[in-house]
Scaffold this motif. Structure first.
Motif, PDB file in Angstrom:
ATOM      1  N   VAL A 390     -19.649 -18.288-143.765  1.00  0.00           N
ATOM      2  CA  VAL A 390     -19.304 -17.918-142.376  1.00  0.00           C
ATOM      3  C   VAL A 390     -20.364 -17.010-141.844  1.00  0.00           C
ATOM      4  N   GLY A 391     -21.258 -17.530-140.813  1.00  0.00           N
ATOM      5  CA  GLY A 391     -22.284 -16.409-140.189  1.00  0.00           C
ATOM      6  C   GLY A 391     -23.306 -16.243-141.007  1.00  0.00           C
ATOM      7  N   ASN A 392     -23.864 -16.971-141.997  1.00  0.00           N
ATOM      8  CA  ASN A 392     -25.003 -16.695-142.853  1.00  0.00           C
ATOM      9  C   ASN A 392     -26.165 -17.328-142.136  1.00  0.00           C
ATOM     10  N   ARG A 393     -27.361 -16.748-143.049  1.00  0.00           N
ATOM     11  CA  ARG A 393     -28.575 -17.454-142.590  1.00  0.00           C
ATOM     12  C   ARG A 393     -29.305 -18.056-143.727  1.00  0.00           C
ATOM     13  N   PHE A 394     -29.585 -19.768-143.486  1.00  0.00           N
ATOM     14  CA  PHE A 394     -30.496 -20.014-144.572  1.00  0.00           C
ATOM     15  C   PHE A 394     -31.659 -20.488-143.776  1.00  0.00           C
ATOM     16  N   VAL A 395     -32.687 -19.735-144.323  1.00  0.00           N
ATOM     17  CA  VAL A 395     -34.294 -20.083-143.667  1.00  0.00           C
ATOM     18  C   VAL A 395     -35.118 -20.254-144.751  1.00  0.00           C
ATOM     19  N   HIS A 396     -35.973 -21.236-144.368  1.00  0.00           N
ATOM     20  CA  HIS A 396     -37.022 -21.458-145.198  1.00  0.00           C
ATOM     21  C   HIS A 396     -36.874 -21.831-146.780  1.00  0.00           C
ATOM     22  N   ASP A 397     -35.720 -22.413-147.017  1.00  0.00           N
ATOM     23  CA  ASP A 397     -34.807 -22.919-148.257  1.00  0.00           C
ATOM     24  C   ASP A 397     -35.376 -24.473-148.546  1.00  0.00           C
ATOM     25  N   THR A 398     -35.805 -24.687-149.801  1.00  0.00           N
ATOM     26  CA  THR A 398     -35.865 -26.170-150.308  1.00  0.00           C
ATOM     27  C   THR A 398     -34.781 -26.994-149.858  1.00  0.00           C
ATOM     28  N   ILE A 399     -33.425 -26.550-150.139  1.00  0.00           N
ATOM     29  CA  ILE A 399     -32.179 -26.939-149.862  1.00  0.00           C
ATOM     30  C   ILE A 399     -31.423 -25.643-149.537  1.00  0.00           C
ATOM     31  N   GLY A 400     -30.977 -25.590-148.023  1.00  0.00           N
ATOM     32  CA  GLY A 400     -30.206 -24.607-147.809  1.00  0.00           C
ATOM     33  C   GLY A 400     -28.746 -24.217-148.400  1.00  0.00           C
ATOM     34  N   LEU A 401     -27.933 -25.564-148.721  1.00  0.00           N
ATOM     35  CA  LEU A 401     -26.645 -25.498-148.889  1.00  0.00           C
ATOM     36  C   LEU A 401     -26.415 -26.704-149.838  1.00  0.00           C
ATOM     37  N   PHE A 402     -26.401 -26.470-151.137  1.00  0.00           N
ATOM     38  CA  PHE A 402     -25.867 -27.745-151.942  1.00  0.00           C
ATOM     39  C   PHE A 402     -24.547 -27.620-152.375  1.00  0.00           C
ATOM     40  N   VAL A 403     -23.756 -28.778-152.234  1.00  0.00           N
ATOM     41  CA  VAL A 403     -22.419 -28.816-152.519  1.00  0.00           C
ATOM     42  C   VAL A 403     -22.012 -29.959-153.205  1.00  0.00           C
ATOM     43  N   ASP A 404     -21.323 -29.618-154.389  1.00  0.00           N
ATOM     44  CA  ASP A 404     -21.170 -30.591-155.623  1.00  0.00           C
ATOM     45  C   ASP A 404     -19.513 -30.324-155.930  1.00  0.00           C
ATOM     46  N   GLY A 424     -35.713 -25.391-143.174  1.00  0.00           N
ATOM     47  CA  GLY A 424     -35.781 -25.935-144.658  1.00  0.00           C
ATOM     48  C   GLY A 424     -36.320 -27.208-144.903  1.00  0.00           C
ATOM     49  N   ARG A 425     -36.250 -27.936-146.046  1.00  0.00           N
ATOM     50  CA  ARG A 425     -36.624 -28.927-146.357  1.00  0.00           C
ATOM     51  C   ARG A 425     -35.471 -29.842-146.130  1.00  0.00           C
ATOM     52  N   VAL A 426     -34.292 -29.333-146.548  1.00  0.00           N
ATOM     53  CA  VAL A 426     -33.020 -29.930-146.578  1.00  0.00           C
ATOM     54  C   VAL A 426     -32.068 -28.940-146.192  1.00  0.00           C
ATOM     55  N   GLY A 427     -31.635 -29.134-144.989  1.00  0.00           N
ATOM     56  CA  GLY A 427     -30.348 -28.049-144.470  1.00  0.00           C
ATOM     57  C   GLY A 427     -29.204 -28.098-145.341  1.00  0.00           C
ATOM     58  N   ILE A 428     -28.390 -29.286-145.643  1.00  0.00           N
ATOM     59  CA  ILE A 428     -27.273 -29.289-146.593  1.00  0.00           C
ATOM     60  C   ILE A 428     -27.450 -30.451-147.418  1.00  0.00           C
ATOM     61  N   ALA A 443     -25.809 -24.109-136.539  1.00  0.00           N
ATOM     62  CA  ALA A 443     -27.175 -24.460-135.941  1.00  0.00           C
ATOM     63  C   ALA A 443     -28.309 -25.003-136.804  1.00  0.00           C
ATOM     64  N   PHE A 444     -28.661 -26.166-136.758  1.00  0.00           N
ATOM     65  CA  PHE A 444     -29.529 -26.870-137.713  1.00  0.00           C
ATOM     66  C   PHE A 444     -30.764 -26.736-136.900  1.00  0.00           C
ATOM     67  N   VAL A 445     -31.785 -26.031-137.282  1.00  0.00           N
ATOM     68  CA  VAL A 445     -33.017 -25.876-136.437  1.00  0.00           C
ATOM     69  C   VAL A 445     -34.182 -26.253-137.325  1.00  0.00           C
ATOM     70  N   GLY A 446     -34.864 -27.333-136.956  1.00  0.00           N
ATOM     71  CA  GLY A 446     -36.450 -27.353-137.577  1.00  0.00           C
ATOM     72  C   GLY A 446     -36.319 -27.775-139.062  1.00  0.00           C
ATOM     73  N   ASN A 447     -35.168 -28.337-139.474  1.00  0.00           N
ATOM     74  CA  ASN A 447     -35.112 -28.815-140.985  1.00  0.00           C
ATOM     75  C   ASN A 447     -36.048 -30.073-141.024  1.00  0.00           C
ATOM     76  N   ASP A 448     -36.670 -30.349-142.062  1.00  0.00           N
ATOM     77  CA  ASP A 448     -37.268 -31.543-142.430  1.00  0.00           C
ATOM     78  C   ASP A 448     -36.003 -32.777-142.317  1.00  0.00           C
ATOM     79  N   LEU A 449     -35.096 -32.529-142.994  1.00  0.00           N
ATOM     80  CA  LEU A 449     -33.588 -33.300-142.735  1.00  0.00           C
ATOM     81  C   LEU A 449     -32.586 -32.406-142.831  1.00  0.00           C
ATOM     82  N   ALA A 450     -31.638 -32.346-141.897  1.00  0.00           N
ATOM     83  CA  ALA A 450     -30.793 -31.730-141.482  1.00  0.00           C
ATOM     84  C   ALA A 450     -29.587 -31.768-142.733  1.00  0.00           C
ATOM     85  N   VAL A 451     -29.105 -33.031-143.067  1.00  0.00           N
ATOM     86  CA  VAL A 451     -28.289 -33.327-144.036  1.00  0.00           C
ATOM     87  C   VAL A 451     -28.595 -34.546-144.930  1.00  0.00           C
ATOM     88  N   GLN A 452     -28.377 -34.331-146.192  1.00  0.00           N
ATOM     89  CA  GLN A 452     -28.559 -35.181-147.189  1.00  0.00           C
ATOM     90  C   GLN A 452     -27.604 -35.741-148.042  1.00  0.00           C
TER      91      GLN A 452
END
Length: 585
Positions: A390-404, A424-428, A443-452
């Motif tokens: 909740v309420g975090n910043r993921f900025v300029h990451d290759t992958i912001g959040l990876f879920v497995d 980021g390259r990939v948002g989530i 907020a998905f802003v300016g990612n190469d790919l928002a969700v993969q």
């Protein structure tokens, strides 16, 4: 299987057995006949022995009654667990030991047996009242402990180690300015305080400072130049089997491990700077390591040039207002439940945070930025339950959040709300088996790919809107007819180029290039092909809905260049015509 799901009958009977042991010991002194006294002592004497036998049986069942399809069966046929010592599970070694509670229970049983052979109270003569009164008066008039003293190194004793040996619980040992070439041990509940300029130097060997006393405190020291031995786990400070220890306003530098805590419940590490040795990532030790240490607090620390900040087998930890930079894993977290992480900054790490095999995790108002590399993540979540991001910043990451594999179990939750995921390259990135995730007001802003979605499949099994509010997508087209901040047009994430790459893997080489982006742009403008959408947000937001802290100072994403659009249009003409040989749906 988790041990907590086994031995249900024994768990129900254990409270009754404990009551029987307590009641028996209380009644022993009043029983006249020795056979009866022995009988009353038996519950307390037998309970530890029954526990050992039962625990061994259930440990064997837990590790050997496995799912036939478990991957472990490929390399391991049978595991022989041990109650004492170490045993092997494949390529891993498991070290086991019994806790202090077991030994206390054993001592209680032996004391009960001793009572059975003592003289019953009923046969003893009553102590004279005068004797009892004299004993009470003597206890009242007995001198108490001397008040706490302040011992200054160089005055009370020539060095730090000798001064600590002369101190008593509650004393303060003051280290004057200067470099002290020592490896002292704190084995009393004292305060070890360094005046400005006080340095403990380990001369490049071993652990510089060891703490073995519960309730000890270290403050204001600089600790440096420890050894480089992994086998001895050389550290700047090592807290070893000591609870309620506090480290504050301290600097640890040029050490392999910074602060190493082993079974140090309720420790506190506050406002401390830790800078590791100038070594490659693979040779560094951990800046902070909590190992089997519950209820600890890490507040306001700064860790640089370390391997990881590790929290393993340590429940109830609070991590607030820390900065971890230029490390491998900013936070490496496993097998620990009910922990809170607030307002931390993880910058320029290979992985901001890796959270695995745990439940009850709160990630609130943290910053995960510039995690770059071929396998870099702002946050990696694996096989966990009840995680709240909740309420975090993921900025300029290759992958912001990876879920497995999160949520892992039926009824488990993963809530992702109010986060900024930008540039980021990939948002989530989601593994196909991740289902039941709730994501809204992000907020998905300016990612190469928002969700993969990695591999085959889509993210349609997750909830992309809660209570009529979805997420903000910087590349989305919105239309807010009623002015409530929610678009009436659903957001559909679909990538013609990804669909092409899935069918023709050689095209993956061109991912995130201007031609690939232009293919997707052309497909949206001229929907000749209709690939299956990765996700559908039914109620996208017109503008980001973020807290002031989460918004930060990032500006809008850069606009596409004319060169990129021109190259992309050429790619559309060449690749789209070639791909039209077979349908994508």
């Amino acid at each position: 299987r988790p041990m907590g799901t086994l031995a249900r009958v024994e768990r129900r009977l254990a409270p009754l057995g404990m009551l029987g042991a307590f009641g028996g010991i209380l009644l022993i002194p009043w029983a006249r006949r020795r056979p009866l006294r022995v009988l009353l002592a038996l519950p307390a004497l037998l309970m530890p022995l029954i526990l050992l036998v039962d625990l061994q049986l259930w440990m064997d069942a837990a590790v050997n009654e496995r799912d036939p399809n478990a991957a472990l069966n490929l390399t391991v046929s049978r595991i022989d667990p041990k109650l004492f010592g170490a045993y092997e599970v494949g390529q891993f070694k498991v070290a086991t030991e019994l806790g202090g509670g077991f030994y206390l229970a054993g001592v209680a049983g032996l004391l009960g047996l001793g009572l059975a052979f003592a003289t019953p109270l009923a046969r003893r003569r009553r102590a004279p009242a005068a004797l009892l009164a004299a004993a009470a008066l003597g206890a009242a008039l007995a001198p108490g402990r001397a008040p706490a003293a302040e011992l200054v190194v160089g005055t009370a004793a020539p060095d730090v180690a000798t001064t600590l040996a002369a101190a008593r619980d509650g004393d303060t040992v003051v280290v004057p300015p200067g470099v002290h070439h020592e490896h002292p041990v704190v084995d009393r509940a004292v305060q070890l305080v360094g005046r400005p300029g006080a340095v403990l130097d380990g001369d490049g060997a071993g652990t510089v400072l060891r703490i073995r006393a519960a309730g000890a405190e270290v403050r204001g020291l600089t600790i440096r130049n420890g050894g480089e031995g992994y086998d001895a786990e050389d550290a700047g400070i090592r807290i070893d089997h000591a609870r309620d220890v506090r480290i504050a306003d301290t600097r640890v530098e040029d050490t392999l491990f910074g602060i190493f805590v082993v079974q140090g419940d309720r420790c506190a590490i506050e406002r401390t700077t830790i800078v590791g040795k100038d070594l490659p990532h693979v040779r560094r030790g951990d800046g902070i390591r909590l190992w089997y240490s519950a209820g600890c607090r890490l507040v306001g620390n700064r860790v640089e040039r370390s391997r990881d900040v590790i929290i393993w087998y340590s429940a109830g930890t609070v991590v607030e207002d820390n900065v971890v930079r230029a490390s491998r894993y900013g936070l490496h977290y496993m097998y620990s439940n009910d922990n809170v992480f607030r307002r931390n900054r993880f910058e320029d790490d290979q992985v901001g945070a890796a959270i695995m095999y745990s439940r009850g995790i709160e990630l609130t108002e943290n910053s995960f930025s510039y995690a770059s590399g071929p396998a870099a993540y702002g946050v990696l979540l694996k096989d966990s339950d009840d995680v709240f991001v909740v309420g975090n910043r993921f900025v300029h990451d290759t992958i912001g959040l990876f879920v497995d594999g999160v949520p892992q179990s039926r009824g488990g939750r993963l809530d992702v709300r109010g986060n900024l995921i930008a540039r980021g390259r990939v948002g989530i990135a989601l593994q196909p088996l991740s289902r039941g995730i709730r994501l809204w007001e992000n907020a998905f802003v300016g990612n190469d790919l928002a969700v993969q979605v990695l591999g085959t499949g889509t993210a349609e099994g997750d909830e992309w809107a809660v209570d009529g509010r979805g997420n903000y997508w910087s590349d989305g087209v919105v239309y807010d007819r009623d002015g409530d901040g929610v678009s009436e047009l659903p957001y559909r994430l679909e990538s013609t180029f990804e669909a092409l790459a899935d069918r023709h893997p050689v095209l993956a080489f061109f991912a995130h290039t201007p031609p690939a982006e232009a293919i997707d742009l052309g497909a949206r403008l001229f929907p000749v092909f209709a690939p299956r959408p990765t996700l559908v947000d039914p109620h996208p937001l017109v503008a980001p809905q973020l807290a002031a802290w989460t918004r930060g100072e990032d500006g809008p994403p850069p606009a596409p260049t004319l060169a990129g659009v021109g190259a992309g249009l050429f790619g559309v003409v060449a690749l789209a015509a070639w791909a039209a040989r077979e349908p994508l749906a």
